[in-house]
Design an enzyme around this catalytic site. Structure first.
Site, PDB file in Angstrom:
ATOM      1  N   ILE A  81     -19.401  86.622   8.166  1.00 59.20           N
ATOM      2  CA  ILE A  81     -18.186  85.978   9.169  1.00 59.20           C
ATOM      3  C   ILE A  81     -17.096  86.218   8.164  1.00 59.20           C
ATOM      4  O   ILE A  81     -15.801  86.602   8.848  1.00 59.20           O
ATOM      5  CB  ILE A  81     -18.581  84.611   9.410  1.00 59.20           C
ATOM      6  CG1 ILE A  81     -19.743  84.455  10.481  1.00 59.20           C
ATOM      7  CG2 ILE A  81     -17.150  83.931   9.929  1.00 59.20           C
ATOM      8  CD1 ILE A  81     -20.258  82.823  10.344  1.00 59.20           C
ATOM      9  N   ASP A 123     -12.918  73.556  11.979  1.00 59.64           N
ATOM     10  CA  ASP A 123     -13.672  73.650  13.127  1.00 59.64           C
ATOM     11  C   ASP A 123     -14.912  72.482  12.824  1.00 59.64           C
ATOM     12  O   ASP A 123     -15.816  72.307  13.674  1.00 59.64           O
ATOM     13  CB  ASP A 123     -14.339  74.814  13.231  1.00 59.64           C
ATOM     14  CG  ASP A 123     -14.981  74.922  14.538  1.00 59.64           C
ATOM     15  OD1 ASP A 123     -14.767  74.206  15.665  1.00 59.64           O
ATOM     16  OD2 ASP A 123     -16.222  75.518  14.711  1.00 59.64           O
ATOM     17  N   HIS A 171     -16.019  71.769  16.459  1.00 60.60           N
ATOM     18  CA  HIS A 171     -17.062  72.600  16.237  1.00 60.60           C
ATOM     19  C   HIS A 171     -17.538  73.491  17.278  1.00 60.60           C
ATOM     20  O   HIS A 171     -18.521  73.630  17.908  1.00 60.60           O
ATOM     21  CB  HIS A 171     -18.581  71.722  15.592  1.00 60.60           C
ATOM     22  CG  HIS A 171     -19.325  72.730  14.845  1.00 60.60           C
ATOM     23  ND1 HIS A 171     -20.107  72.063  14.140  1.00 60.60           N
ATOM     24  CD2 HIS A 171     -19.272  74.119  14.806  1.00 60.60           C
ATOM     25  CE1 HIS A 171     -20.822  73.131  13.487  1.00 60.60           C
ATOM     26  NE2 HIS A 171     -20.555  74.250  13.941  1.00 60.60           N
ATOM     27  N   ILE A 172     -16.478  74.418  17.627  1.00 59.58           N
ATOM     28  CA  ILE A 172     -16.516  75.121  18.906  1.00 59.58           C
ATOM     29  C   ILE A 172     -16.564  76.639  18.344  1.00 59.58           C
ATOM     30  O   ILE A 172     -16.318  77.619  19.237  1.00 59.58           O
ATOM     31  CB  ILE A 172     -15.499  75.180  19.832  1.00 59.58           C
ATOM     32  CG1 ILE A 172     -13.974  75.336  19.173  1.00 59.58           C
ATOM     33  CG2 ILE A 172     -15.419  73.770  20.229  1.00 59.58           C
ATOM     34  CD1 ILE A 172     -12.824  75.367  20.111  1.00 59.58           C
ATOM     35  N   GLY A 173     -17.009  76.944  17.002  1.00 58.16           N
ATOM     36  CA  GLY A 173     -16.859  78.250  16.384  1.00 58.16           C
ATOM     37  C   GLY A 173     -17.550  79.239  17.247  1.00 58.16           C
ATOM     38  O   GLY A 173     -17.210  80.554  17.413  1.00 58.16           O
ATOM     39  N   SER A 174     -18.652  79.091  17.669  1.00 59.23           N
ATOM     40  CA  SER A 174     -19.771  79.976  18.728  1.00 59.23           C
ATOM     41  C   SER A 174     -19.299  79.740  20.024  1.00 59.23           C
ATOM     42  O   SER A 174     -20.162  80.192  20.873  1.00 59.23           O
ATOM     43  CB  SER A 174     -21.147  79.828  18.245  1.00 59.23           C
ATOM     44  OG  SER A 174     -21.418  78.474  18.901  1.00 59.23           O
ATOM     45  N   GLY A 203     -27.432  76.950  11.915  1.00 55.24           N
ATOM     46  CA  GLY A 203     -27.736  75.714  11.008  1.00 55.24           C
ATOM     47  C   GLY A 203     -29.166  75.226  11.255  1.00 55.24           C
ATOM     48  O   GLY A 203     -29.608  75.122  12.694  1.00 55.24           O
ATOM     49  N   ARG A 229     -19.264  74.388   7.084  1.00 55.91           N
ATOM     50  CA  ARG A 229     -19.814  73.089   7.236  1.00 55.91           C
ATOM     51  C   ARG A 229     -18.684  72.136   6.709  1.00 55.91           C
ATOM     52  O   ARG A 229     -18.270  72.240   5.648  1.00 55.91           O
ATOM     53  CB  ARG A 229     -21.264  73.029   6.641  1.00 55.91           C
ATOM     54  CG  ARG A 229     -22.315  73.995   6.971  1.00 55.91           C
ATOM     55  CD  ARG A 229     -22.943  73.389   8.366  1.00 55.91           C
ATOM     56  NE  ARG A 229     -23.872  74.199   8.852  1.00 55.91           N
ATOM     57  CZ  ARG A 229     -23.910  75.208  10.009  1.00 55.91           C
ATOM     58  NH1 ARG A 229     -22.410  75.238  10.295  1.00 55.91           N
ATOM     59  NH2 ARG A 229     -24.869  75.597  10.440  1.00 55.91           N
TER      60      ARG A 229
END
Length: 366
Positions: free
Chosen positions: A186, A300, A325-328, A85, A276
């Site tokens: 994804i 997330d 927000h821990i996707g990565s 992002g 998002r």
């Protein structure tokens, strides 16, 4: 030896990524100014240190705006963000100054796809409510019942259904349908994982600029010729058992998952958003969960994050799983993102093509 160039690194990006910039080279000499604390860089520090810098490496926490770019001055050649992002960066401001922008796509595809499956499982199996029973010490007194704490399975396998016991039964098992709002890297990686659960029927919509008001009523998807069907957003909402929101956020897709969208979904459906927060109307989702319009949600991302406090409407819904927000957030992915961000920065300073860059040409004022 070329003149030493000043580079500002706004977060601790780890030894492996730093080694890319610290390695002695004949073609470039770098002086690194590093914010080494594990919190967002102090704005005053950043404004002070960026003066005269030729390169800047940031994360989502650092706002790259007119103020920061003015402080840097004309020496700044490249900004590299350790993120996919770029909402924290003023693209027009970079374009007008001729500053290159690097970012870190693709690296996090597998990690986010894993998380999508985790959220789907947690939400569909009622994990939030079940964990609360244990964590709050209620398990010893919690009455067992045939349907207590039940959720829904991703795969049906050989479980008999009521029709299996009818004289005309052919023991045909209906397959659940996975839906994708956005079907990029994804989403496709998530679909591949779902195949292990026996979910072969896929609906997707890439018409991210469309809205429900632009479309006709839902139609029945046809899987006779293909297990994957591109459908309207209305059909996607109405026929998905598990719906993954993985579209880019644009002005056209803001709150695309709205009250009307949720009203079309099945009462047994599960919604997952790992893209998002602004794609989804939080108030509408909270209402849909409260009224049983859908079964559960796994998120997330939340609009307005990280300002999600205890009184947030979604936190009042027990069947809404929310992660920060821990996707990565895997060691492997974060190291990969940091190394790509460092390489983008170095290439920009050397005048070489960036490994992953955003084309800023359309933001230039003619």
């Amino acid at each position: 030896m070329s003149p030493t160039q000043k580079v500002v690194i706004a977060r601790d990006i780890g030894e492996q990524a730093l080694s890319i910039l610290q390695l002695e080279r004949a073609d470039i000499s770098l002086h690194l100014q590093i914010w080494s604390e594990n919190v967002p860089a102090d704005r005053a520090w950043l404004l002070r240190q960026v003066q005269g810098a030729t390169g800047l490496l940031v994360t989502l926490s650092e706002k790259v705006d007119e103020e920061l770019l003015d402080a840097a001055g004309p020496s700044l050649k490249v900004v590299s963000t350790m993120s996919v992002g770029h909402d924290h960066i003023s693209l027009p401001a970079l374009a007008q100054r001729g500053i290159k922008l690097g970012y870190t796509p693709d690296v996090l595809t597998e990690a986010v796809a894993d998380l999508c499956i985790m959220l789907a499982l947690m939400a569909s199996r009622n994990a939030g409510v079940s964990m609360k029973v244990v964590q709050e010490g209620e398990w010893p007194n919690y009455p067992w019942g045939p349907f207590a704490l039940c959720g829904h399975q991703l795969s049906l396998g050989t479980i008999p259904t009521p029709t299996d016991f009818s004289p005309s039964s052919d023991f045909h098992k209906p397959s659940k349908v996975a839906g994708f709002l956005g079907f990029g890297r994804i989403a496709q990686a998530t679909a591949l994982r779902l195949s292990a659960f026996g979910l072969s029927h896929i609906l997707y919509s890439n018409s991210s600029s469309a809205s429900l008001s632009d479309e006709s009523k839902p139609s029945k998807p046809d899987f006779t010729t293909s297990a994957r069907c591109c459908v309207s957003i209305a059909t996607l909402a109405a026929h998905s058992d598990i719906l993954f929101v993985l579209a880019p956020q644009t002005p056209a897709t803001y709150h695309i998952v709205s009250t009307d969208f949720l009203r079309l979904m099945k009462p047994s459906a599960v919604l997952v958003n790992a893209a998002r927060g602004g794609l989804l109307d939080s108030d509408a989702l909270a209402k849909a969960l409260k009224e049983g319009q859908i079964f559960a949600a796994g998120l997330d991302v939340v609009e307005g994050e990280p300002n999600v406090t205890k009184d947030h409407p979604l936190l009042q819904e027990p069947r809404c799983i929310i992660l920060p927000h821990i996707g990565s957030a895997t060691v492997e992915t974060r190291v990969g993102m940091a190394c790509l961000a460092a390489r983008n920065l170095l290439n920009g300073l050397l005048g070489e093509p960036l490994g992953a860059t955003i084309d800023l040409e359309r933001y230039r004022v003619q």
